[in-house]
Scaffold this active site. Structure first.
Site, PDB file in Angstrom:
ATOM      1  N   GLY A   1       0.807  -1.209   0.000  1.00  0.00           N
ATOM      2  CA  GLY A   1       0.000   0.000   0.000  1.00  0.00           C
ATOM      3  C   GLY A   1       0.843   1.263   0.000  1.00  0.00           C
ATOM      4  O   GLY A   1       2.058   1.224   0.214  1.00  0.00           O
ATOM      5  N   SER A   2       0.177   2.398  -0.217  1.00  0.00           N
ATOM      6  CA  SER A   2       0.894   3.661  -0.412  1.00  0.00           C
ATOM      7  C   SER A   2       1.600   4.140   0.849  1.00  0.00           C
ATOM      8  O   SER A   2       2.740   4.619   0.789  1.00  0.00           O
ATOM      9  CB  SER A   2      -0.077   4.739  -0.911  1.00  0.00           C
ATOM     10  OG  SER A   2      -1.142   4.930   0.016  1.00  0.00           O
ATOM     11  N   THR A   3       0.954   4.024   2.015  1.00  0.00           N
ATOM     12  CA  THR A   3       1.589   4.489   3.258  1.00  0.00           C
ATOM     13  C   THR A   3       2.708   3.543   3.673  1.00  0.00           C
ATOM     14  O   THR A   3       3.782   3.976   4.100  1.00  0.00           O
ATOM     15  CB  THR A   3       0.544   4.613   4.388  1.00  0.00           C
ATOM     16  OG1 THR A   3      -0.532   5.434   3.938  1.00  0.00           O
ATOM     17  CG2 THR A   3       1.166   5.242   5.619  1.00  0.00           C
TER      18      THR A   3
ATOM     19  N   GLY B   1      -0.675  -1.581   5.998  1.00  0.00           N
ATOM     20  CA  GLY B   1      -1.773  -0.625   6.015  1.00  0.00           C
ATOM     21  C   GLY B   1      -3.096  -1.314   6.282  1.00  0.00           C
ATOM     22  O   GLY B   1      -3.163  -2.500   6.592  1.00  0.00           O
ATOM     23  N   ALA B   2      -4.181  -0.555   6.170  1.00  0.00           N
ATOM     24  CA  ALA B   2      -5.527  -1.102   6.335  1.00  0.00           C
ATOM     25  C   ALA B   2      -6.512  -0.193   5.616  1.00  0.00           C
ATOM     26  O   ALA B   2      -6.239   0.990   5.394  1.00  0.00           O
ATOM     27  CB  ALA B   2      -5.900  -1.223   7.807  1.00  0.00           C
TER      28      ALA B   2
ATOM     29  N   LYS C   1      -8.746  -5.348   5.352  1.00  0.00           N
ATOM     30  CA  LYS C   1      -7.630  -5.145   4.429  1.00  0.00           C
ATOM     31  C   LYS C   1      -7.959  -5.847   3.115  1.00  0.00           C
ATOM     32  O   LYS C   1      -8.911  -6.609   3.036  1.00  0.00           O
ATOM     33  CB  LYS C   1      -6.329  -5.717   5.018  1.00  0.00           C
ATOM     34  CG  LYS C   1      -5.833  -4.923   6.215  1.00  0.00           C
ATOM     35  CD  LYS C   1      -4.617  -5.525   6.895  1.00  0.00           C
ATOM     36  CE  LYS C   1      -3.492  -5.913   5.962  1.00  0.00           C
ATOM     37  NZ  LYS C   1      -3.044  -4.805   5.096  1.00  0.00           N
TER      38      LYS C   1
ATOM     39  N   GLY D   1      -7.629  -4.038  -0.100  1.00  0.00           N
ATOM     40  CA  GLY D   1      -7.855  -3.128  -1.219  1.00  0.00           C
ATOM     41  C   GLY D   1      -6.828  -3.299  -2.319  1.00  0.00           C
ATOM     42  O   GLY D   1      -7.098  -3.014  -3.487  1.00  0.00           O
ATOM     43  N   GLY D   2      -5.647  -3.784  -1.943  1.00  0.00           N
ATOM     44  CA  GLY D   2      -4.596  -4.048  -2.920  1.00  0.00           C
ATOM     45  C   GLY D   2      -4.533  -5.500  -3.349  1.00  0.00           C
ATOM     46  O   GLY D   2      -3.582  -5.918  -4.015  1.00  0.00           O
TER      47      GLY D   2
ATOM     48  N   GLU E   1      -0.692 -11.033   3.304  1.00  0.00           N
ATOM     49  CA  GLU E   1      -0.546 -10.096   4.412  1.00  0.00           C
ATOM     50  C   GLU E   1      -0.971 -10.734   5.728  1.00  0.00           C
ATOM     51  O   GLU E   1      -0.300 -10.571   6.753  1.00  0.00           O
ATOM     52  CB  GLU E   1      -1.389  -8.844   4.140  1.00  0.00           C
ATOM     53  CG  GLU E   1      -0.844  -7.975   3.021  1.00  0.00           C
ATOM     54  CD  GLU E   1      -1.800  -6.874   2.595  1.00  0.00           C
ATOM     55  OE1 GLU E   1      -1.347  -5.938   1.932  1.00  0.00           O
ATOM     56  OE2 GLU E   1      -3.001  -6.957   2.917  1.00  0.00           O
TER      57      GLU E   1
END
EC number: 5.3.1.6
Length: 233
Positions: free
Chosen positions: A31-33, A88-89, A100, A102-103, A109
């Protein structure tokens, strides 16, 4: 001028990376973060403030980023524990339960994050909800041949399932394991622990995006009066 949201995500990722100690095995999320956390881990290695770490990536994306920042990698076959995982979440409830996926990487994970002695979740403030399912569906990874019967059973559970379709790609999203994702919207998830188990008991389901009793620490990025801040939960 730098986007304050990007700065906030960078600060959350950096805060998570500061928890990493030398001589550790670490789970690298998606994820992005989380990408900013991986970047900062790489910078700490380069500067010498962090030494002798091994990363276990949860996705192809995490693997590519780790290699880009020269983080040594291994696999679950080669390690006997994971000291800390950062991920992330898409939603976090008041009990630190998560949605979780979305990716489309939630199965790997969950394996890595659940094995970690300490699991740190990095999110921005809009991911915090009173009840799971408020803003996002529950992703369900399913083997392709079981797609139709699994959709039928998810409807029987009160869900509204949709096969996730690709963006800039004809056809459905395919996971790193070669499976499909059914995004299943529930009005609210009142009992995440039970729903997680019930969905996972449907034949053909690999795993779903409900993470119950896994997270230890939530790092939340927020923008207060145009200033990015990070708080712990």
């Amino acid at each position: 001028m730098t986007d304050p949201i990007i700065v906030m995500k960078q600060q959350v990722g950096k805060a998570a990376a500061e928890y990493i100690e030398s001589n550790s095995i670490i789970g690298l999320g998606t994820g992005s973060t989380t990408a900013y956390a991986i970047e900062h881990i790489g910078k700490r290695l380069q500067s010498g403030t962090l030494k002798n770490i091994v990363g276990i990536p949860t996705s192809f994306q995490a693997e590519v980023l780790a290699k880009q920042y020269n983080i040594p990698l291994s696999t679950l076959d080669m390690v006997d524990h994971i000291d800390i995982a950062i991920d992330g979440a898409d939603e976090v409830d008041p009990y630190k339960n998560l949605i979780k996926g979305g990716g489309a990487a939630h199965t790997q994970e969950k394996i890595v994050d659940s094995l970690a002695k300490k699991f740190i979740v990095v999110v921005d403030g809009n991911k915090m909800v009173d009840k799971l399912g408020s803003t996002v569906p529950v992703p369900v990874e399913v083997i392709p041949k079981a797609l139709t019967p699994v959709i039928r059973q998810l409807k029987e559970l009160g869900g509204s399932p949709d096969l996730r379709m690709g963006v800039k790609k004809a056809g459905p999203v395919v996971t790193d394991q070669g499976n499909l994702i059914i995004d299943t919207k529930f009005d609210y998830v009142n009992d995440p622990k039970s729903l997680e188990a019930i969905i996972n008991n449907i034949p053909g389901v690999l795993d779903n995006g409900l993470f119950v009793d896994v997270a230890d620490l939530i790092l939340i990025g927020e923008i207060i009066e145009d200033v990015p801040v990070v708080r712990e939960f």
